[in-house]
Design an enzyme around this catalytic site. Structure first.
Site, PDB file in Angstrom:
ATOM      1  N   ASP A 230       0.802  -1.310   0.051  1.00  0.00           N
ATOM      2  CA  ASP A 230       0.015   0.117   0.107  1.00  0.00           C
ATOM      3  C   ASP A 230       0.878   1.246  -0.024  1.00  0.00           C
ATOM      4  O   ASP A 230       2.058   1.263   0.159  1.00  0.00           O
ATOM      5  CB  ASP A 230      -0.892  -0.001   1.229  1.00  0.00           C
ATOM      6  CG  ASP A 230      -0.263  -0.401   2.544  1.00  0.00           C
ATOM      7  OD1 ASP A 230       1.046  -0.406   2.625  1.00  0.00           O
ATOM      8  OD2 ASP A 230      -0.843  -0.667   3.536  1.00  0.00           O
TER       9      ASP A 230
ATOM     10  N   ASN B 115      -7.521  -2.704  14.440  1.00  0.00           N
ATOM     11  CA  ASN B 115      -9.009  -3.148  14.142  1.00  0.00           C
ATOM     12  C   ASN B 115      -9.285  -4.226  13.082  1.00  0.00           C
ATOM     13  O   ASN B 115     -10.274  -4.546  12.572  1.00  0.00           O
ATOM     14  CB  ASN B 115      -9.713  -1.703  13.298  1.00  0.00           C
ATOM     15  CG  ASN B 115      -9.026  -1.579  12.290  1.00  0.00           C
ATOM     16  OD1 ASN B 115      -8.181  -2.112  11.736  1.00  0.00           O
ATOM     17  ND2 ASN B 115      -9.521  -0.179  11.678  1.00  0.00           N
TER      18      ASN B 115
ATOM     19  N   HIS C 111      -7.286  -4.703  10.237  1.00  0.00           N
ATOM     20  CA  HIS C 111      -7.063  -4.528   8.878  1.00  0.00           C
ATOM     21  C   HIS C 111      -5.794  -5.299   8.160  1.00  0.00           C
ATOM     22  O   HIS C 111      -4.868  -5.194   9.147  1.00  0.00           O
ATOM     23  CB  HIS C 111      -6.923  -2.932   8.483  1.00  0.00           C
ATOM     24  CG  HIS C 111      -5.912  -1.988   8.721  1.00  0.00           C
ATOM     25  ND1 HIS C 111      -6.184  -0.919   9.502  1.00  0.00           N
ATOM     26  CD2 HIS C 111      -4.620  -2.115   8.551  1.00  0.00           C
ATOM     27  CE1 HIS C 111      -4.823  -0.464   9.873  1.00  0.00           C
ATOM     28  NE2 HIS C 111      -4.076  -1.311   9.215  1.00  0.00           N
TER      29      HIS C 111
ATOM     30  N   GLU D 119      -9.749  -1.700   5.355  1.00  0.00           N
ATOM     31  CA  GLU D 119     -10.308  -1.440   6.669  1.00  0.00           C
ATOM     32  C   GLU D 119     -11.662  -2.301   6.930  1.00  0.00           C
ATOM     33  O   GLU D 119     -12.174  -2.912   5.877  1.00  0.00           O
ATOM     34  CB  GLU D 119     -10.657   0.121   6.779  1.00  0.00           C
ATOM     35  CG  GLU D 119      -9.518   0.970   6.736  1.00  0.00           C
ATOM     36  CD  GLU D 119      -8.906   1.087   8.218  1.00  0.00           C
ATOM     37  OE1 GLU D 119      -8.564   0.050   8.710  1.00  0.00           O
ATOM     38  OE2 GLU D 119      -8.139   1.960   8.324  1.00  0.00           O
TER      39      GLU D 119
HETATM   40  C1  GLP Z   1      -0.654   0.023   8.790  1.00  0.00           C
HETATM   41  C2  GLP Z   1      -0.475  -0.517   7.335  1.00  0.00           C
HETATM   42  C3  GLP Z   1      -0.581  -1.969   7.429  1.00  0.00           C
HETATM   43  C4  GLP Z   1       0.156  -2.379   9.120  1.00  0.00           C
HETATM   44  C5  GLP Z   1      -0.454  -1.950   9.969  1.00  0.00           C
HETATM   45  C6  GLP Z   1       0.081  -2.127  11.385  1.00  0.00           C
HETATM   46  O1  GLP Z   1      -2.043   0.974   8.550  1.00  0.00           O
HETATM   47  N1  GLP Z   1      -0.911  -0.187   6.233  1.00  0.00           N
HETATM   48  O2  GLP Z   1       0.019  -2.629   6.512  1.00  0.00           O
HETATM   49  O3  GLP Z   1       0.267  -3.783   8.815  1.00  0.00           O
HETATM   50  O4  GLP Z   1      -0.759  -0.697   9.992  1.00  0.00           O
HETATM   51  O5  GLP Z   1       1.181  -1.246  11.771  1.00  0.00           O
HETATM   52  P1  GLP Z   1       2.075  -1.581  12.628  1.00  0.00           P
HETATM   53  O6  GLP Z   1       2.986  -2.485  12.296  1.00  0.00           O
HETATM   54  O7  GLP Z   1       3.078  -0.341  12.908  1.00  0.00           O
HETATM   55  O8  GLP Z   1       1.323  -2.029  14.157  1.00  0.00           O
END
Ligand code: GLP
Length: 261
Positions: free
Chosen positions: A67, A136, A138, A143
């Site tokens: 992404d 959440n 995702h 989402e």
């Molecule tokens: C972000 C990314 C995800 C990631 C998630 C968790 O929004 N788009 O790909 O896995 O949040 O982030 P973190 O690893 O910082 O907890």
């Protein structure tokens, strides 16, 4: 799902790096799907070490990131393209031309989504997709309540995600509210999934992803449909799992060829 619980995130990241390194060694032309966020950082450091100390060769590897924020150019220090360059690409012998991140500044954003799908297909599909997990539930930026069959598309970020990620971006006001992300259908097409989730903040999302019903309210639960999905957790993120002992038992009974470490 294969659920591997390690005591700490550190051991989980080393294990994750081992799994990816094996894919790279077995298939030097592999296509890797990569993720950003705080969770995979230690795994990337270990891949860099394996490259430096053991000659792990990325020269023919192709990558597709999950992404990117809409509106952030590759030069912006909070763009995911920048993140990947800083935290992995510039430290290994990967051909930058083979690394792909959706372009959040594309004039025609919908065409960018379609073209990203075409590029993945032209590369032969993704051999292993690395994932983190949002608080959440995702995956990528898919989402809750988005389509479980979605392809690369533009998503509006939830308020929860904006709050969580603003810690990295500095402030809520600075946060882009939209992102381009592989869809859940895109992710499920990968031949193999490797998801990492650590820490107490992920406990509910992990529980719903692994043991909850298959439902769009928890996008990660779609991974229950995948025939080869490995989830690496730590004791904190696994704390809500009803069958944690079962996963540990399975892990301890593996035959030598089924083990990673
Ligand atoms: C972000 C990314 C995800 C990631 C998630 C968790 O929004 N788009 O790909 O896995 O949040 O982030 P973190 O690893 O910082 O907890």
């Amino acid at each position: 799902m294969e659920v591997l619980i390690r005591e700490h995130a550190e051991a989980g990241c080393i294990l994750g790096a081992k799994i990816i390194a094996r894919v790279v060694r077995d298939k030097p032309t592999a296509v890797l799907g990569l993720a950003t966020g705080r969770t995979p950082l230690r795994l990337y450091q270990e891949l860099i070490r394996l490259h430096r100390d053991e000659g792990l060769d990325f020269s023919r590897i192709t990558t597709f990131n999950l992404d990117e924020y809409v509106g952030l150019p590759a030069t912006h220090d909070q763009s995911y393209r920048y993140f990947m360059r800083e935290n992995l690409f510039q430290h290994i012998n990967i051909d930058q031309g083979r690394t792909h991140v959706p372009d959040g500044t594309a004039a025609d954003i919908h065409e960018e989504c379609r073209s990203y799908e075409r590029k993945i297909e032209a590369a032969g599909g993704i051999d292993l997709q690395l994932l983190g997990l949002g608080r959440n539930g995702h995956i990528g930026f898919n989402e809750p309540t988005g389509s479980l069959r979605s392809r690369t598309w533009v998503k509006i970020l939830s308020e929860q995600t904006l709050r969580d990620n603003s810690a990295v971006l500095g402030s809520l006001a600075a946060m882009p509210k939209h992102a381009l992300t592989m869809g859940i259908g895109t992710i499920l097409d990968a031949r193999r999934i490797l998801l990492l989730a650590f820490g107490p903040a992920k406990v509910r999302a992990v529980e719903r992803m692994v043991e909850g019903p298959l439902a769009a309210i928890c996008p990660g639960s779609a991974l229950q449909l995948h025939p080869r999905a490995t989830m690496i957790l730590d004791e904190n993120s696994a704390a809500g799992l009803q069958y944690a002992d079962h996963y540990r038992w399975i892990d301890s009974q593996k035959l030598p060829w089924q083990r990673y470490e």
